[in-house]
Design a protein around this motif. Structure first.
Motif, PDB file in Angstrom:
ATOM      1  N   GLY A 261      65.581  65.003  37.699  1.00 37.87           N
ATOM      2  CA  GLY A 261      65.147  65.419  39.019  1.00 37.87           C
ATOM      3  C   GLY A 261      65.936  66.596  39.537  1.00 37.87           C
ATOM      4  O   GLY A 261      66.599  67.310  38.776  1.00 37.87           O
ATOM      5  N   GLU A 262      65.885  66.794  40.831  1.00 39.01           N
ATOM      6  CA  GLU A 262      66.488  67.957  41.473  1.00 39.01           C
ATOM      7  C   GLU A 262      67.698  67.533  42.304  1.00 39.01           C
ATOM      8  O   GLU A 262      67.614  66.621  43.122  1.00 39.01           O
ATOM      9  CB  GLU A 262      65.457  68.633  42.376  1.00 39.01           C
ATOM     10  N   SER A 263      68.817  68.199  42.076  1.00 39.95           N
ATOM     11  CA  SER A 263      70.023  67.897  42.839  1.00 39.95           C
ATOM     12  C   SER A 263      69.840  68.289  44.300  1.00 39.95           C
ATOM     13  O   SER A 263      69.245  69.315  44.621  1.00 39.95           O
ATOM     14  CB  SER A 263      71.222  68.647  42.259  1.00 39.95           C
ATOM     15  N   LEU A 264      70.387  67.457  45.162  1.00 43.96           N
ATOM     16  CA  LEU A 264      70.403  67.749  46.588  1.00 43.96           C
ATOM     17  C   LEU A 264      71.782  68.227  47.024  1.00 43.96           C
ATOM     18  O   LEU A 264      72.022  68.436  48.208  1.00 43.96           O
ATOM     19  CB  LEU A 264      70.014  66.496  47.371  1.00 43.96           C
ATOM     20  N   TYR A 265      72.655  68.420  46.050  1.00 43.86           N
ATOM     21  CA  TYR A 265      74.030  68.800  46.349  1.00 43.86           C
ATOM     22  C   TYR A 265      74.369  70.183  45.816  1.00 43.86           C
ATOM     23  O   TYR A 265      75.103  70.925  46.449  1.00 43.86           O
ATOM     24  CB  TYR A 265      74.966  67.756  45.736  1.00 43.86           C
ATOM     25  N   TYR A 266      73.828  70.530  44.660  1.00 48.40           N
ATOM     26  CA  TYR A 266      74.097  71.830  44.051  1.00 48.40           C
ATOM     27  C   TYR A 266      72.821  72.660  43.963  1.00 48.40           C
ATOM     28  O   TYR A 266      71.762  72.145  43.587  1.00 48.40           O
ATOM     29  CB  TYR A 266      74.668  71.670  42.638  1.00 48.40           C
TER      30      TYR A 266
ATOM     31  N   ALA B 161      64.311  80.509  36.933  1.00 48.15           N
ATOM     32  CA  ALA B 161      62.867  80.472  36.705  1.00 48.15           C
ATOM     33  C   ALA B 161      62.265  79.100  36.962  1.00 48.15           C
ATOM     34  O   ALA B 161      61.036  78.948  36.949  1.00 48.15           O
ATOM     35  CB  ALA B 161      62.556  80.899  35.266  1.00 48.15           C
ATOM     36  N   LEU B 162      63.097  78.101  37.213  1.00 47.76           N
ATOM     37  CA  LEU B 162      62.586  76.745  37.407  1.00 47.76           C
ATOM     38  C   LEU B 162      62.167  76.519  38.849  1.00 47.76           C
ATOM     39  O   LEU B 162      62.612  77.216  39.758  1.00 47.76           O
ATOM     40  CB  LEU B 162      63.658  75.727  37.006  1.00 47.76           C
ATOM     41  N   PRO B 163      61.340  75.514  39.091  1.00 50.14           N
ATOM     42  CA  PRO B 163      60.895  75.233  40.465  1.00 50.14           C
ATOM     43  C   PRO B 163      62.023  74.665  41.307  1.00 50.14           C
ATOM     44  O   PRO B 163      63.077  74.261  40.803  1.00 50.14           O
ATOM     45  CB  PRO B 163      59.784  74.197  40.257  1.00 50.14           C
ATOM     46  N   GLY B 164      61.792  74.611  42.617  1.00 47.47           N
ATOM     47  CA  GLY B 164      62.750  73.999  43.523  1.00 47.47           C
ATOM     48  C   GLY B 164      63.922  74.900  43.840  1.00 47.47           C
ATOM     49  O   GLY B 164      63.997  76.050  43.402  1.00 47.47           O
TER      50      GLY B 164
END
Length: 688
Positions: free
Chosen positions: A496-501, A509-512
């Protein structure tokens, strides 16, 4: 790899990070800022920690010119930079590290407060001390309590912590104020109803190898078949299902041999040529260690035709000294983890030296000490960590920053630290961005996700899916009506996607907007797993169906050791190199179901008439956005206990073309992968 902290409007992220101050100009919150983890306000407070309990802390000091430090490290991984792969020397670190005087100021303050100094980092980045709870509370002007949250018990500080005196302005973060036990990420194929492993047999050293070989099979799927389930003593309900068959022979368990895994990852010819990890050291960061590790590994090695481990290619070190309780690994579940890490790494890189770095405990601070020990003593260039501390929701800034600080120094030193991403998918949050763990979320770590390896019953070759298993009972001493009633998510790779870094530069190039996990993947599905020998509580056993991202991390780490050998010098952190790979240099794991015509479907007949269940219908309520996956009928106890099982359904995480949050950029594929990350078409000369 420039870093910065980030926050997001996502609701559960706000819940986790509400207590943090606004973004600092550097990637770590200093202790004078708000640093109590938000989970403290959500958890059940069990009361103060014993004031006489001994605490061990790692104190991380602020660096100088941190933005320049970050840029210098980023340049180490930029092929266009003149400093590309010119790993930091002591003089390079000195440009950014705290001064000796600053370290001495912090040390003197701590000693004056009654602490004993255990060790200091030779580059002045940190020091390690011990003292009682009472001394910690006085020195850092806080209180330590025990909390329980979501079934986990942990220690945390309850007021913003800051070291007393002028030294407080020099401290960046502290590991050990909050103490979470790291947990290994081992997953075992077992009967979902009884919880018993599918294959575990007590053996003697003499018969262990033959027992292990006789109990495994590397062909997960058999040709589709028709199954009819009837109700004893009644005509209805009755059900008829058709589809692929998983593990058709209940007497054996699906597990791959070392030779099969070497072939899958395109390593067979490389190993024959001598690119087998020779001259490289693979470090495995563990907890406790266990006495029979080498003996067990050699029993398995003999069975599989691998070289023996000896004092020249295997050793165990204890940076903190041996654990007080010799049975600690057995009592905490680490014995099988250690056996898996050793035996799987040796299976992939049989020429490499295996070094077990065993802490005397399993707290976050213990593992940070082991990571630092590897860097300080230059023990290895590639390191596997089949564990995680906790997810970002529970971990506080002090833990995040302490892990990140040591991993940053490791990246500057040319060391690749691999971390498993977890075995629980999105951790039950069901959010579009998933949920990630600490410290695999660090931009200075290489995060390893998981896959399943299947055979193609409709043709030749293998089918690779992201790791994620759902199960639905079709028959349990009679047809299950409807079959979806007993369905559940078994396990799957974390991501998933970090909410800290924030995203590092190599993920632009990646989403988010956050650091995305994983970077790469390898076999993790226990239902297409690994077999090993392990001695626990004095009993030697043959085990099969072992997996989890605990398996994926040492597999990839061993492949990276071969890449280092091929390159002739350390490649450093793997993730930036993996992100640059082109098509053909890594196997992209796709959302594919080439066995569509054979996936499980069927009809249940009851008093209301027939009800047809498509593959999707069988797993209704379990599937999220994954629309293509493989399923099979699994006759655990034929005619009595029959299940439909999926491969490639990982909670809300989804496999897509290109990078995805289950498998990263994909799986290594032998020579193309190694030539892609090294930039060489011919490896370093082999020495005999």
């Amino acid at each position: 790899m420039t870093l910065r902290k980030m926050v997001t409007s996502t609701s559960w992220a706000a819940l986790a990070l509400l207590s943090l101050s606004p973004l600092a100009s550097h990637p770590a919150f200093a202790l004078q800022e708000h640093n109590v983890a938000k989970v403290v306000s959500l958890a059940n407070d069990l009361g103060p920690v014993d004031p006489n309990q001994i605490q061990t802390l790692t104190i991380v000091l602020k660096t100088h010119n941190e933005s320049e430090f970050d840029k210098a490290i980023e340049d180490l991984y930029d092929p266009e930079s003149s400093s590309y792969h010119q790993w930091f020397s002591a003089n390079d670190f000195a440009k950014y590290a705290p001064t000796s005087a600053e370290l001495e100021t912090v040390k003197k303050e701590l000693v004056s407060q009654g602490f004993s100094v255990v060790s200091t980092d030779p580059q002045n980045f940190s020091l390690r001390v011990t003292g009682t709870t009472a001394k910690v509370e006085a020195a850092f002007q806080t209180q330590l309590h025990t909390f329980r949250y979501n079934g986990k018990t942990f220690q945390a500080h309850t007021r913003d912590a800051q070291l007393t005196g002028a030294a407080g302005q020099l401290v960046d973060s502290v590991a050990g104020l909050d103490r979470h036990q790291v947990h290994n990420l081992l997953s075992i194929a077992q009967n979902p109803r009884s919880g018993k492993p599918l294959f575990k047999k007590t053996v003697t050293t003499a018969d262990a190898g033959s027992t292990l070989l006789s109990g495994i099979n590397g062909t997960p799927l058999s040709a589709p078949a028709l199954y009819t389930f009837t109700t004893p003593g009644a005509s209805l309900p009755l059900s008829v299902f058709y589809g692929n068959v998983y593990s058709k022979n209940p007497a054996v368990t699906i597990s791959y041999s070392p030779a099969q895994l070497q072939s899958h990852y395109g390593l067979t010819s490389l190993i024959k040529e001598g690119y087998d990890g020779t001259g490289q050291t693979i470090a495995l960061v563990e907890a406790y260690g266990y006495a029979a590790a080498e003996t067990d590994a050699n029993v398995a090695a003999k069975a599989f035709g691998l070289p023996a481990l000896t004092s020249s290619n295997f050793s165990v070190i204890y940076p903190e000294g041996k654990p007080l309780n010799p049975a600690a690994a057995d009592l905490t579940g680490w014995t099988t983890e250690i056996a898996l890490d050793i035996q799987s790494a040796h299976a992939i890189a049989p020429g490499a030296k295996i070094l077990v770095v065993a802490s005397s405990g399993q707290d976050n601070e213990d593992q940070i000490a082991s990571l630092q020990y590897i860097i300080t003593h230059k023990l290895a260039n590639t390191v596997s960590n089949s564990w995680e501390n906790d997810d970002e929701i529970i971990a506080g800034s002090a833990e995040e920053n302490a892990f990140n600080s040591v991993l940053k120094v490791g990246a500057a030193s040319g060391i690749s630290f691999q971390f498993s991403t977890g075995d629980s998918g999105d951790l039950g949050l069901g959010t579009p961005v998933g949920a990630v763990g600490v410290p695999s979320n660090s931009p200075y770590a290489t995060a390893v996700g998981g896959t399943s390896i299947l055979n193609n019953t409709a043709g030749t070759g293998q089918v690779v899916t992201g790791w994620g298993n759902d199960i639905t009972y079709l028959n349990l001493f009679g047809p299950v009506d409807p079959p979806t009633e007993l369905g559940s998510f078994y396990a799957g790779a974390g991501g998933g996607e970090s909410l800290y870094y924030a995203k590092p530069s190599w993920q632009k190039a990646l989403p988010g907007t956050g650091r995305q996990l994983p970077d790469v993947s390898a076999l993790a599905d226990p239902f297409t797993g690994f077999a090993l020998i392990v001695t626990s509580e004095g009993v030697q056993s043959a085990l099969a169906g072992i997996g989890g991202t605990s398996l994926a991390s040492p597999i990839f780490t061993a492949i990276w050791a071969i890449a280092d050998q091929y390159n002739g010098k350390p490649l450093g952190q793997a993730s930036p190199a993996v992100a640059r790979l082109k098509s053909g240099q890594i196997t992209d794991v796709l959302p594919t179901s080439p066995l569509d015509v054979s996936d499980v479907s069927g009809t249940v007949y009851d008093s209301n008439g027939p009800t047809f269940y498509s593959q999707d219908g069988l797993f209704a309520g379990l599937l999220y956005s994954q629309t293509k996956f493989v399923s099979a009928i699994w006759p655990i106890v034929p005619g009595e206990e029959d299940i439909a099982i999926t491969f490639g359904t990982d909670s809300s995480l989804t496999v897509t073309p290109g990078w995805d949050n289950v498998t990263g950029y994909g799986e290594p594929n032998g020579l193309p992968f190694i030539q892609g990350v090294t930039g060489k078409t011919k490896g370093a000369a082999l020495t005999k």
